[in-house]
Enzyme design. Structure first.
Site, PDB file in Angstrom:
ATOM      1  N   THR A  98       0.871  -1.169   0.000  1.00 35.41           N
ATOM      2  CA  THR A  98       0.000   0.000   0.000  1.00 35.41           C
ATOM      3  C   THR A  98       0.908   1.219   0.000  1.00 35.41           C
ATOM      4  OG1 THR A  98      -1.805  -1.110   1.156  1.00 35.41           O
ATOM      5  CG2 THR A  98      -1.747   1.292   1.274  1.00 35.41           C
ATOM      6  N   LYS A 173      -7.268   1.623  -3.321  1.00 37.66           N
ATOM      7  CA  LYS A 173      -6.955   1.248  -1.937  1.00 37.66           C
ATOM      8  C   LYS A 173      -7.144   2.435  -0.993  1.00 37.66           C
ATOM      9  CE  LYS A 173      -5.539  -1.168   1.581  1.00 37.66           C
ATOM     10  NZ  LYS A 173      -4.255  -1.868   1.694  1.00 37.66           N
TER      11      LYS A 173
END
Length: 289
Positions: A98, A173
């Site tokens: 991420t 995300k």
């Protein structure tokens, strides 16, 4: 069967690499900054532990990275000894970190210079999702590269979606984390309110979870929250890292995220309580301190 390199054997990467080996049947070469972790993985699953990311990437068809942040990612990809110094023409780099959309664009350009493919592919589902091979994977990249990598990614995923060009996976995300932040705060306030009102929280959740208030967070976290247990998932430190990425991007693109910014500060308070490694549901602990 493909030759696969996996860089980063943390709580997510360790089981994900295991699924690539056992479920996918691929030949695995692994690298971890703490070498003992890589050797432990090899003892459990087989494959080869490598001293440098570039060594793992040599001859690999697919190279996966799953590390902590943008700087860690640049270190294992672009720096001396990074995977881009070992990847062959036509190989595909799949980044499960991420991270920012900016670093995704940077890596895509570097891969293009090497005539390699690139996908930004952050995941959601936490440690349990990684261990059970049922992660959600949000992918950015071109369709041809995605189609080549999809069968390999499927070994650790329940849902895989191509969201758009490079960077779109990371942006998706970010939306995931925006939604989670608001949901967990709402659930925390609901449980807190119910306790103050003298209600049986188990009975309350049994009813409202079947209606419009229901969510994954409610179904999977309310019992541990109600018990004051916060050792069951994604850590507060990691969530703050992710929300910093979100808020930085929002400043860039002009998005207004008042709730996300507020919840980020609530998580900062949890950190001052010593809850850095508590899971994200610890927002309730802040209300009841």
């Amino acid at each position: 069967m493909a030759t696969v390199a996996f860089i980063g054997l943390g709580v997510m990467g360790y089981p994900m690499a295991g699924h690539l080996k056992n479920k996918g049947g691929h030949e695995l070469r692994v690298y971890n900054r703490t070498a003992a972790k890589a050797h432990k993985w090899v003892e459990e699953f087989g494959g080869t532990a490598c001293e440098l990311p570039a060594d793992a990437a040599k001859g690999a068809d697919f190279v996966f990275t799953c590390v902590g942040n943008d700087d860690d990612l640049r270190s294992v990809t672009l720096a001396s000894g990074g995977v881009l110094h070992g990847m062959k023409k036509g190989a595909i780099l799949i980044d499960n970190t991420t991270a920012s959309a900016e670093v995704a664009q940077q890596l895509a350009a570097a891969c293009a210079d090497k005539e390699c493919g690139f996908l930004d592919a952050p995941v959601s589902g936490g440690q349990a999702g990684a261990e059970n091979g049922v992660l959600t994977v949000m992918v950015g990249g071109d369709e041809a590269t995605f189609d080549k990598a999809r069968p390999v990614i499927d070994t650790y995923a329940r849902m895989v979606g191509l969201m758009g060009p490079v960077g779109s996976g990371q942006l998706t995300k970010m939306i995931n984390q925006i939604c989670i932040a608001g949901l967990v705060q709402g659930l925390s306030e609901g449980i807190h309110f119910g306790r103050k009102a003298g209600l049986d929280i188990n009975k309350v959740i049994e009813v409202i979870s079947k209606g419009a208030a229901g969510s994954w967070q409610m179904e999977n976290r309310y019992k541990t929250m109600n018990a004051g247990e916060y050792e069951h998932g994604f850590a507060v430190d990691w969530m703050r890292k992710d929300l910093d990425i979100v808020l930085t991007e929002a400043r860039r693109n002009g998005a207004t995220l008042p709730v996300t910014a507020l919840v980020d500060q609530f998580y900062a308070e949890v950190q001052t309580m010593g809850g850095n490694r508590w899971d994200t549901s610890a927002l309730l602990a802040r209300l009841e301190k």
